[in-house]
Design an enzyme around this catalytic site. Sequence first.
Site, PDB file in Angstrom:
ATOM      1  CB  CYS A 116      -0.925   0.022   1.208  1.00 29.46           C
ATOM      2  SG  CYS A 116      -1.965   1.500   1.286  1.00 29.46           S
ATOM      3  CG  ASN A 216      -2.345  -6.401  -8.188  1.00 30.41           C
ATOM      4  OD1 ASN A 216      -1.940  -5.538  -7.412  1.00 30.41           O
ATOM      5  ND2 ASN A 216      -3.569  -6.397  -8.649  1.00 30.41           N
TER       6      ASN A 216
END
Length: 317
Positions: A116, A216
Amino acid sequence: MKSDCIRSTICQERKKDPIEMFHSGQLVKICAPMVRYSKLAFRTLVRKYSCDLCYTPMIVAADFIRSVKARDSEFTTNQGDCPLIVQFAANDARLLSDAARIVCPYANGIDINCGCPQRWAMAEGYGACLINQPELVRDMVKQVRNQVENPRFSVSIKIRIHDDLTRTVDLCRKAEATGVSWITVHGRTVEERHQPVHYEAIKIIKENMSIPVIANGDIRSLKEAENVWHITGTDGVMVARGLLANPAMFAGYEETPLKCIWDWVDIALELGTPYMCFHQHLMYMMEKITSRQEKRVFNALSSTSAVLDYLTDHYGI
């Protein structure tokens, strides 16, 4: 923790080991951890449309341990919600292992958020700052392994890449040696947001690993998912925004079918989804199938009944 049946039943699919899925030779299709969005109702929806594995939204492990309210609001599951990975933001091995022990009976594993890039997360020592602290990642993985008795319970990490890819490969090798079950790689650096995804970097990481690697980043259709899978040689693909826009993506639909919208209404109402979440998901799903004028009207709706009336009038739902 709230659930229709969390304390009384364990999903039979819990017996399906994600590691076995990754070794099947088939593309494993995964719903990413998305703050506010990848909660139980949405996970239930994407599972109806060929999603193989779902993650919860990121949960701050310290809050989860210290607050009953946090546990009740952040982690909700039921019998059909599996296989399931619970993602935690953590920077303390003991707190993470305590959180893992709590969710162990109701999930297939946990994932440590090491990717993140949001400032608040990095300021707290969570997320992408962990890619520069392999020793801390090692300690957290080891502590979970020592505290959770179930040997099939997975411990994975989700990372971003360094500008110097050799550092990322080194991090992944150390994580593998520590006992990480698999690694998900978002193919951007911490500073990159909308720049092209570095799929070649994901490929290099995969070539250096013996454990499964998941790709991803910017995957918007089943065809793109299959292309990324082949390009990178990874064991699965993880999708976030692509599934928000089209929860039926993994089933091969190019845009959200009306049946999927209908399914969302049924699931959201059955599970008591808060209106803001219910409406927000519909705005994402209907982005490509509504005109600008229709969007203005629909986005301004302020109640569930108004949304149901709109869908009935415009789409016969």
